[in-house]
Design a protein around this motif. Structure first.
Motif, mmCIF file in Angstrom:
data_model
loop_
_atom_site.group_PDB
_atom_site.id
_atom_site.type_symbol
_atom_site.label_atom_id
_atom_site.label_comp_id
_atom_site.label_asym_id
_atom_site.label_seq_id
_atom_site.Cartn_x
_atom_site.Cartn_y
_atom_site.Cartn_z
ATOM 1 N N UNK A 1 -36.166 -8.358 -18.326
ATOM 2 C CA UNK A 1 -37.426 -9.020 -17.854
ATOM 3 C C UNK A 1 -37.370 -9.952 -19.249
ATOM 4 N N UNK A 2 -37.294 -9.685 -20.569
ATOM 5 C CA UNK A 2 -37.640 -10.577 -21.679
ATOM 6 C C UNK A 2 -36.662 -11.694 -21.476
ATOM 7 N N UNK A 3 -35.402 -11.268 -21.144
ATOM 8 C CA UNK A 3 -34.236 -12.256 -21.258
ATOM 9 C C UNK A 3 -34.416 -13.199 -20.342
ATOM 10 N N UNK A 4 -34.741 -12.895 -19.018
ATOM 11 C CA UNK A 4 -35.046 -13.769 -17.790
ATOM 12 C C UNK A 4 -36.256 -14.902 -18.089
ATOM 13 N N UNK A 5 -37.185 -14.437 -19.008
ATOM 14 C CA UNK A 5 -38.057 -15.345 -19.504
ATOM 15 C C UNK A 5 -37.655 -16.367 -20.324
ATOM 16 N N UNK B 1 -36.747 -3.555 -19.221
ATOM 17 C CA UNK B 1 -37.712 -4.338 -20.074
ATOM 18 C C UNK B 1 -36.965 -5.383 -20.826
ATOM 19 N N UNK B 2 -35.861 -5.129 -21.254
ATOM 20 C CA UNK B 2 -35.060 -6.085 -21.947
ATOM 21 C C UNK B 2 -34.500 -7.198 -21.095
ATOM 22 N N UNK C 1 -29.574 -12.860 -15.470
ATOM 23 C CA UNK C 1 -29.340 -11.871 -16.115
ATOM 24 C C UNK C 1 -28.931 -10.880 -15.210
ATOM 25 N N UNK C 2 -27.801 -10.191 -15.555
ATOM 26 C CA UNK C 2 -27.081 -9.063 -14.656
ATOM 27 C C UNK C 2 -26.930 -8.142 -15.380
ATOM 28 N N UNK C 3 -27.208 -6.880 -14.653
ATOM 29 C CA UNK C 3 -26.990 -5.513 -15.569
ATOM 30 C C UNK C 3 -25.608 -5.046 -14.847
#
Length: 130
Positions: free
Chosen positions: A32-36, A29-30, A43-45
């Motif tokens: 997806x929020x950052x990618x917007x 979820x976080x 954004x890479x985990x």
């Protein structure tokens, strides 16, 4: 959020590392929020098992004498730390390593020895080469 670290990449872009503990659902979820966000390029985990992780800490001791000073110097140098300055029997040193190593030294020295601690937060870089 456990820590946030920001540095400038050779490209001139800022790399922001946000460290937090969560399950996969919240992490996704976080992400997806950052990618917007318009300013975000990627954004890479990063996971500890697939990354190199380091932290830096600067330590300032209280004025120390005799055996207490020797023990502090020994503990700092034992883990590869660097003594940056000694003034009026107080020491300023730099230590680095993983989070547990930093915690261990800080706990070993304790509040009887340490006056001030400044930490970088954990910095991650992927072990993957492209």
């Amino acid at each position: 959020m456990d820590s946030i670290t920001v540095g400038i990449e050779p490209s001139g872009n800022a790399r922001i590392i946000i460290l937090f503990q969560s399950d996969e659902r919240v992490a996704n979820f976080l992400k997806r929020v950052l990618e917007r966000l318009v300013q975000v390029i990627e954004v890479e985990t990063l996971r500890e098992e697939t990354s190199l992780v380091r932290e830096i800490a600067l330590l300032k001791t209280k004025p120390l004498k005799g055996e207490k000073k020797e023990q502090a110097l020994f503990r700092i140098e034992e883990i590869g730390g660097r003594i940056l300055e000694v003034k009026e029997d107080a020491i300023i040193a730099e230590i680095h390593g993983d989070h547990q190593r930093i915690e261990g030294v800080i706990n070993d020295l304790g509040s009887d020895v340490l006056e001030e601690v400044a930490r970088s937060g954990q910095v991650y870089i992927s072990k993957k080469f492209e």
